[in-house]
Design an enzyme around this catalytic site. Structure first.
Site, PDB file in Angstrom:
ATOM      1  N   ASP A  38       0.864  -1.176   0.000  1.00  0.00           N
ATOM      2  CA  ASP A  38       0.000   0.000   0.000  1.00  0.00           C
ATOM      3  C   ASP A  38       0.898   1.222   0.000  1.00  0.00           C
ATOM      4  O   ASP A  38       2.120   1.113   0.195  1.00  0.00           O
ATOM      5  CB  ASP A  38      -0.916   0.005   1.225  1.00  0.00           C
ATOM      6  CG  ASP A  38      -2.196   0.809   1.007  1.00  0.00           C
ATOM      7  OD1 ASP A  38      -3.282   0.193   0.904  1.00  0.00           O
ATOM      8  OD2 ASP A  38      -2.118   2.052   0.927  1.00  0.00           O
ATOM      9  N   ASN A  89      -5.675  -5.324  -6.251  1.00  0.00           N
ATOM     10  CA  ASN A  89      -6.761  -4.552  -5.660  1.00  0.00           C
ATOM     11  C   ASN A  89      -6.572  -3.048  -5.845  1.00  0.00           C
ATOM     12  O   ASN A  89      -7.524  -2.287  -5.717  1.00  0.00           O
ATOM     13  CB  ASN A  89      -6.881  -4.882  -4.163  1.00  0.00           C
ATOM     14  CG  ASN A  89      -7.950  -4.078  -3.472  1.00  0.00           C
ATOM     15  OD1 ASN A  89      -9.107  -4.076  -3.875  1.00  0.00           O
ATOM     16  ND2 ASN A  89      -7.573  -3.367  -2.417  1.00  0.00           N
ATOM     17  N   SER A 141     -14.825  -4.235 -11.281  1.00  0.00           N
ATOM     18  CA  SER A 141     -16.018  -3.529 -10.814  1.00  0.00           C
ATOM     19  C   SER A 141     -17.177  -3.825 -11.741  1.00  0.00           C
ATOM     20  O   SER A 141     -16.975  -4.138 -12.926  1.00  0.00           O
ATOM     21  CB  SER A 141     -15.758  -2.012 -10.791  1.00  0.00           C
ATOM     22  OG  SER A 141     -16.948  -1.282 -10.555  1.00  0.00           O
ATOM     23  N   TYR A 153     -12.882   5.591 -15.330  1.00  0.00           N
ATOM     24  CA  TYR A 153     -12.739   4.481 -14.380  1.00  0.00           C
ATOM     25  C   TYR A 153     -13.361   3.215 -14.954  1.00  0.00           C
ATOM     26  O   TYR A 153     -12.772   2.126 -14.896  1.00  0.00           O
ATOM     27  CB  TYR A 153     -13.418   4.886 -13.071  1.00  0.00           C
ATOM     28  CG  TYR A 153     -13.573   3.798 -12.050  1.00  0.00           C
ATOM     29  CD1 TYR A 153     -12.506   3.421 -11.228  1.00  0.00           C
ATOM     30  CD2 TYR A 153     -14.799   3.162 -11.858  1.00  0.00           C
ATOM     31  CE1 TYR A 153     -12.660   2.437 -10.261  1.00  0.00           C
ATOM     32  CE2 TYR A 153     -14.960   2.173 -10.899  1.00  0.00           C
ATOM     33  CZ  TYR A 153     -13.887   1.817 -10.100  1.00  0.00           C
ATOM     34  OH  TYR A 153     -14.042   0.845  -9.149  1.00  0.00           O
ATOM     35  N   LYS A 157     -11.590  -0.410 -15.790  1.00  0.00           N
ATOM     36  CA  LYS A 157     -12.062  -1.661 -15.197  1.00  0.00           C
ATOM     37  C   LYS A 157     -12.448  -2.673 -16.271  1.00  0.00           C
ATOM     38  O   LYS A 157     -12.196  -3.875 -16.131  1.00  0.00           O
ATOM     39  CB  LYS A 157     -13.242  -1.375 -14.267  1.00  0.00           C
ATOM     40  CG  LYS A 157     -12.859  -0.665 -12.978  1.00  0.00           C
ATOM     41  CD  LYS A 157     -11.908  -1.501 -12.143  1.00  0.00           C
ATOM     42  CE  LYS A 157     -11.633  -0.904 -10.789  1.00  0.00           C
ATOM     43  NZ  LYS A 157     -10.702  -1.751  -9.970  1.00  0.00           N
ATOM     44  N   THR A 188     -16.619   1.019   2.226  1.00  0.00           N
ATOM     45  CA  THR A 188     -15.198   1.216   2.498  1.00  0.00           C
ATOM     46  C   THR A 188     -14.967   2.652   2.959  1.00  0.00           C
ATOM     47  O   THR A 188     -15.860   3.500   2.834  1.00  0.00           O
ATOM     48  CB  THR A 188     -14.351   0.951   1.231  1.00  0.00           C
ATOM     49  OG1 THR A 188     -14.604   1.998   0.278  1.00  0.00           O
ATOM     50  CG2 THR A 188     -14.672  -0.402   0.612  1.00  0.00           C
TER      51      THR A 188
END
Length: 260
Positions: A38, A89, A141, A153, A157, A188
């Site tokens: 991360d 991820n 997604s 986006y 994806k 989240t």
């Protein structure tokens, strides 16, 4: 809990919180060791401390930087001796302008993070996955499958899904599997600064709730384990039924039928 990852090692990108942290915890709970990557060093350090050094290794990684990915893979293989599973991820919606106003720089930033970043992680991990007949699970997604807005986006994806199918065919002969999990709306920290939004989204979902990170972690654990040994090139939607259609309205009359 079953120990499907006993003796196996996974690398999870964007593993410090949300879906990534749930995946990390699920794999560790099932006996696996995890390289947790991360950009948030303090959060990955805290997660690794929670799991213990025999179960986890922290690595600060920006997935747009190939040298950082390579270093994390090398450190993980040195510590644990192998790599069996890559969970892509990392990603996110980094463009907020109207699509007809999106600049080339904004397009590149979105694609570099979500699509090219995943491709670079696969390139770095693949030699080790071939040694262990391992596999890759990429978190895409529902935006890659249907029109839910966020054009750039969604395109990135959808690109992940096409890339995964092609890699599944290309590397099937070596036993390496490639699959996709396509979440709907998941609770989240990304939503923390948008109060009320998730409550409104519930109305879209036939199962009448927003997804939890653990819902996605369960799907990743299935596809990443030997329970899915004959599954490759698939996209598994985990989305509360939103792709099937909106909830059916109750049209039952509330009073006596009109006899006129």
């Amino acid at each position: 809990m079953v120990q499907r990852f006993e003796g196996r090692v996974a690398l999870v990108t964007a593993g410090a919180q949300g879906i990534g942290a749930a995946v990390v915890r699920r794999i560790a709970a099932e006996g696996g060791a995890v390289i947790v990557t991360d950009l948030q060093q303090d959060k990955i350090d805290a997660l690794v401390a929670e799991l213990g050094p025999d179960r986890a290794l922290a690595a600060k990684v920006d997935v747009t930087q190939r040298d950082q990915i390579d270093a994390a893979v090398a450190a993980g293989v040195e510590r644990f001796g192998r790599l069996d599973l890559l969970v892509n991820n990392a990603g996110g919606c980094v463009v907020s302008t109207a699509p007809e106003q999106t600049t080339v720089e904004e397009w590149n930033r979105q694609l570099d993070l979500t699509l090219v970043g995943a491709a670079q992680c696969i390139q770095s991990a693949l030699p080790h996955l071939q040694n262990s007949r391992g596999n890759v699970v990429t978190i895409s997604s529902v935006n890659g499958l249907a029109a839910f807005g966020n054009v750039e986006y969604s395109a990135a994806k959808a690109g992940q899904i096409a890339m995964t199918k092609n890699l599944a065919v290309r590397h099937g002969g070596s036993g390496v599997r490639f699959n996709i999990v396509a979440p709907g709306t998941i609770r989240t920290p990304n939503w923390d600064n948008q109060p009320g939004t998730l409550d409104r989204f519930v109305k879209m979902y036939p199962l009448r709730r927003i997804g939890e990170p653990e819902d996605i972690a369960a799907a990743v654990a299935f596809l990443g384990s030997d329970d899915a040994a004959w599954i490759t090139g698939v996209t598994l939607p985990v989305e509360g039924g939103v792709l099937a259609g909106p909830p059916i309205l109750d049209l039952t009359p509330s009073g006596p039928a009109d006899q006129g």
